[in-house]
Scaffold this active site. Structure first.
Site, PDB file in Angstrom:
ATOM      1  N   ASP A  66       0.818  -1.204   0.000  1.00  0.00           N
ATOM      2  CA  ASP A  66       0.000   0.000   0.000  1.00  0.00           C
ATOM      3  C   ASP A  66       0.854   1.256   0.000  1.00  0.00           C
ATOM      4  O   ASP A  66       0.486   2.263  -0.617  1.00  0.00           O
ATOM      5  CB  ASP A  66      -0.934  -0.003   1.221  1.00  0.00           C
ATOM      6  CG  ASP A  66      -1.924  -1.157   1.185  1.00  0.00           C
ATOM      7  OD1 ASP A  66      -2.537  -1.377   0.132  1.00  0.00           O
ATOM      8  OD2 ASP A  66      -2.076  -1.849   2.210  1.00  0.00           O
ATOM      9  N   THR A  68       3.817   1.682  -1.387  1.00  0.00           N
ATOM     10  CA  THR A  68       4.336   1.900  -2.737  1.00  0.00           C
ATOM     11  C   THR A  68       3.263   2.471  -3.649  1.00  0.00           C
ATOM     12  O   THR A  68       3.512   3.389  -4.434  1.00  0.00           O
ATOM     13  CB  THR A  68       4.879   0.582  -3.322  1.00  0.00           C
ATOM     14  OG1 THR A  68       5.890   0.060  -2.459  1.00  0.00           O
ATOM     15  CG2 THR A  68       5.471   0.793  -4.707  1.00  0.00           C
ATOM     16  N   SER A  70       0.673   4.303  -2.741  1.00  0.00           N
ATOM     17  CA  SER A  70       0.445   5.694  -2.374  1.00  0.00           C
ATOM     18  C   SER A  70       1.582   6.591  -2.850  1.00  0.00           C
ATOM     19  O   SER A  70       1.357   7.719  -3.283  1.00  0.00           O
ATOM     20  CB  SER A  70       0.285   5.826  -0.860  1.00  0.00           C
ATOM     21  OG  SER A  70      -1.075   5.840  -0.495  1.00  0.00           O
ATOM     22  N   ASP A 222     -16.390   8.028  -5.813  1.00  0.00           N
ATOM     23  CA  ASP A 222     -17.617   8.774  -5.502  1.00  0.00           C
ATOM     24  C   ASP A 222     -17.341  10.196  -5.044  1.00  0.00           C
ATOM     25  O   ASP A 222     -18.270  10.940  -4.738  1.00  0.00           O
ATOM     26  CB  ASP A 222     -18.448   8.041  -4.444  1.00  0.00           C
ATOM     27  CG  ASP A 222     -17.722   7.895  -3.112  1.00  0.00           C
ATOM     28  OD1 ASP A 222     -16.495   8.161  -3.067  1.00  0.00           O
ATOM     29  OD2 ASP A 222     -18.368   7.504  -2.116  1.00  0.00           O
ATOM     30  N   GLU A 280       2.669   5.238   6.202  1.00  0.00           N
ATOM     31  CA  GLU A 280       3.467   6.402   6.560  1.00  0.00           C
ATOM     32  C   GLU A 280       2.843   7.066   7.789  1.00  0.00           C
ATOM     33  O   GLU A 280       1.813   7.723   7.688  1.00  0.00           O
ATOM     34  CB  GLU A 280       3.511   7.393   5.395  1.00  0.00           C
ATOM     35  CG  GLU A 280       4.325   8.640   5.660  1.00  0.00           C
ATOM     36  CD  GLU A 280       5.821   8.397   5.593  1.00  0.00           C
ATOM     37  OE1 GLU A 280       6.574   9.230   6.111  1.00  0.00           O
ATOM     38  OE2 GLU A 280       6.230   7.365   5.031  1.00  0.00           O
TER      39      GLU A 280
END
Length: 310
Positions: A66, A68, A70, A222, A280
């Site tokens: 996740d 990487t 982001s 959305d 992070e």
């Protein structure tokens, strides 16, 4: 298959993945011009994205977890071009938990993940933009806080390598005797909550921290955030936390959760609190999180749970 140009940005921790190496060769044999870049230090992803755009690359693929995803999505979001003028985004999940990929239905096998990118058209998806005491961040999946965030931050890297996502559960169980609620105020259009919480999820995606399904109904197209607050509990703490960590028994969460859906949310606390932005950790007393609609285009299966129903 048409002659397309891809650039795969690989987390340096996964350079020995033989399945990925074979998958890259297979896509090249199918006619894709696929080059690989490896990240070793801060700033690598931003350089590689800029290089890919200069080279006229059609698709940039994040190969990792996740964090990487982001990191690559953030570098695209920083660009001045609109989403439809930027390369599309793909994901090959190689991380410990792969929370975004799990919720989105992206295959674990590198060849299947790359094949999905080749076969499915890119769709506009949202990103989270975070202001933390004046500093700015981007997040593709979930901004989370509370008990689950502490578990994720404290989980040993060696334990992750050995146990994978189970490492978060092991660390969480070891912490059950010392769950301290975090006091804060959350404000969004039509929503105002103040108190102590043990878990907080602000989703583009649905889960974080190795399977904590904090935003079970979130979709990434959305233009809205899904906000979930789990307040401090007076009883049955262990069973509720167990449900959080395992990502199941949503009924237990629904009985205690405070939820809203909004384009933005502000968080204020007397003492600095930590939010985990896709791996992070960021500490601040004031956060403003906004959903930036359709900021990047991503290759997902049209039946993905993270996409709005057609």
């Amino acid at each position: 298959m048409s002659r397309t140009r891809w650039r795969l940005i690989l987390n340096g921790k996964s350079t020995g993945n033989t399945d990925l190496r074979e998958a890259v060769h297979a896509l090249r044999e199918r006619g894709v011009q696929l080059e690989v870049r490896v990240t070793w230090e801060d700033g690598d992803a931003e350089r590689y994205v800029a290089e890919a755009i200069d080279h006229g690359v059609d698709t940039i693929i994040a190969a990792g977890g996740d964090g990487t995803l982001s990191e690559v999505a953030e570098t695209l979001a920083h660009r001045p071009e609109p989403a439809d003028a930027l390369p599309s985004l793909g994901l090959v999940p190689l991380g410990t938990a792969n929370d975004f990929a799990s919720a989105a239905g992206i295959p674990d096998a590198p060849l299947e993940a790359l094949t999905l990118i080749a076969q499915e058209a890119a769709r506009p998806v949202d990103l989270l933009n975070i202001d933390a005491d004046g500093k700015h961040w981007w997040c593709a999946n979930v901004a989370s806080g509370g008990f689950g965030t502490e578990v994720t931050v404290e989980t040993d890297e060696g334990l992750k390598k050995v146990l994978g996502g189970l490492a978060y559960l092991v660390t969480g169980i070891s912490r059950l005797g010392r769950i301290d609620p975090i006091r804060a105020r959350l404000r969004a259009p039509g929503f105002d909550w103040e108190g102590g919480f043990i878990a907080l999820g602000i989703g583009n995606g649905r889960q974080a921290g190795g399977g904590q399904v904090l935003c079970p109904d979130a979709v990434i197209d959305d233009g809205l955030l899904d906000v979930t607050v789990i307040p401090e509990l007076t009883g049955e703490v262990a069973s509720t936390i167990g449900a959080l960590l395992k990502g199941g028994k949503q009924g237990a969460l629904e009985q205690v959760a405070h939820r809203t859906r909004a384009p933005w949310v502000e968080i204020e606390a007397d003492q600095p609190i930590t939010l985990n932005l896709d791996g992070e950790p960021v500490k601040a007393r004031h956060f403003r999180i906004e959903c930036v609609a359709a900021r990047v285009r991503m290759h997902l299966h049209p039946g993905s749970h993270l996409l709005s129903p057609p």
